[in-house]
Design a protein around this motif. Sequence first.
Motif, PDB file in Angstrom:
ATOM      1  N   ILE A 129      42.598  33.144  39.549  1.00 26.39           N
ATOM      2  CA  ILE A 129      43.430  34.062  40.323  1.00 26.39           C
ATOM      3  C   ILE A 129      43.238  35.456  39.745  1.00 26.39           C
ATOM      4  CG2 ILE A 129      45.787  34.696  40.957  1.00 26.39           C
ATOM      5  CD1 ILE A 129      46.479  31.698  40.860  1.00 26.39           C
ATOM      6  N   CYS A 177      47.675  25.719  51.692  1.00 24.04           N
ATOM      7  CA  CYS A 177      46.964  25.398  50.443  1.00 24.04           C
ATOM      8  C   CYS A 177      45.684  24.604  50.708  1.00 24.04           C
ATOM      9  CB  CYS A 177      47.873  24.623  49.503  1.00 24.04           C
ATOM     10  SG  CYS A 177      49.197  25.626  48.805  1.00 24.04           S
ATOM     11  N   ARG A 183      46.748  32.649  49.007  1.00 28.11           N
ATOM     12  CA  ARG A 183      47.697  31.544  48.951  1.00 28.11           C
ATOM     13  C   ARG A 183      49.058  32.071  48.490  1.00 28.11           C
ATOM     14  NH1 ARG A 183      45.065  27.227  45.316  1.00 28.11           N
ATOM     15  NH2 ARG A 183      44.543  29.083  44.136  1.00 28.11           N
ATOM     16  N   ARG A 219      41.108  30.170  52.972  1.00 31.57           N
ATOM     17  CA  ARG A 219      42.028  31.034  52.220  1.00 31.57           C
ATOM     18  C   ARG A 219      41.364  31.566  50.959  1.00 31.57           C
ATOM     19  NH1 ARG A 219      47.099  32.736  54.124  1.00 31.57           N
ATOM     20  NH2 ARG A 219      47.582  31.339  55.817  1.00 31.57           N
ATOM     21  N   ASP A 220      41.708  32.817  50.631  1.00 32.17           N
ATOM     22  CA  ASP A 220      41.218  33.456  49.406  1.00 32.17           C
ATOM     23  C   ASP A 220      41.959  32.854  48.218  1.00 32.17           C
ATOM     24  OD1 ASP A 220      40.417  35.065  47.345  1.00 32.17           O
ATOM     25  OD2 ASP A 220      41.220  36.924  48.190  1.00 32.17           O
ATOM     26  N   ARG A 221      41.259  32.091  47.404  1.00 28.42           N
ATOM     27  CA  ARG A 221      41.892  31.408  46.275  1.00 28.42           C
ATOM     28  C   ARG A 221      42.098  32.323  45.072  1.00 28.42           C
ATOM     29  NH1 ARG A 221      42.831  26.346  47.285  1.00 28.42           N
ATOM     30  NH2 ARG A 221      41.677  25.264  48.896  1.00 28.42           N
ATOM     31  N   THR A 222      41.635  33.571  45.171  1.00 25.50           N
ATOM     32  CA  THR A 222      41.803  34.497  44.049  1.00 25.50           C
ATOM     33  C   THR A 222      43.050  35.357  44.185  1.00 25.50           C
ATOM     34  OG1 THR A 222      40.474  36.260  45.063  1.00 25.50           O
ATOM     35  CG2 THR A 222      39.300  34.603  43.731  1.00 25.50           C
ATOM     36  N   ARG A 282      50.004  28.070  37.156  1.00 24.29           N
ATOM     37  CA  ARG A 282      48.968  28.277  38.175  1.00 24.29           C
ATOM     38  C   ARG A 282      48.070  29.448  37.805  1.00 24.29           C
ATOM     39  NH1 ARG A 282      51.236  28.441  44.219  1.00 24.29           N
ATOM     40  NH2 ARG A 282      49.012  28.270  44.688  1.00 24.29           N
TER      41      ARG A 282
END
Length: 198
Positions: A135, A71, A102, A76-79, A129
């Motif tokens: 996302i 995290c 994630r 990292r791709d946060r989408t 989330r």
Amino acid sequence: MASQEIETLTAALSRLPGLGPRSARRAVLWLIKRRETSLVQLVDALAAVREALVECQACGNIDTTNPCGICADPRRDRTSLCVVEEVADLWALDRAHLFTGRYHVLGGRLSALDGVRPEDLTIDRLLSRVGEGGIDEVVLAMNATLEGQTTAHYIAERLEGLPVRITQLAHGLPVGGELDYLDEGTLAQAIRARRPVL
């Protein structure tokens, strides 16, 4: 006969996955022979992990930092968010280095027989989330069991109104699998998920 302490250690190791009483006994004997090096290192490592373990409040992973290393990683791709049943599933997927987004750990799967209900899992935290925005895709990486697929279907229904693409891992024939050795469920899924060759 070994002392009570050695028998207790053997019994504790035999409860680990993949170790029965005989394997545990061999492991204990190996550790005893190397008690100045390997046994001391093992005891120190276990104590350090015991003191430092925490659950990531963002995804549910087990790590020594909160948020966990995954995290907190800015690369990292946060989408993209991959939903898994257990921490072991997260570790297995992340070890493969194929998913760059994630994760979200549910803490189990829905099961009427075992009395596991939606409120027993972290489904509400998942919805929060996704509801916060940012996302684009939720990958449902549930196990190919009846309970896993029931859980995936339930989550997909709960996410239906949110502006997010919902995908699921493909199931079917394993690479190198021979048809006559596969169970009917795997064959049925492979037939249902067939795709054009060209």
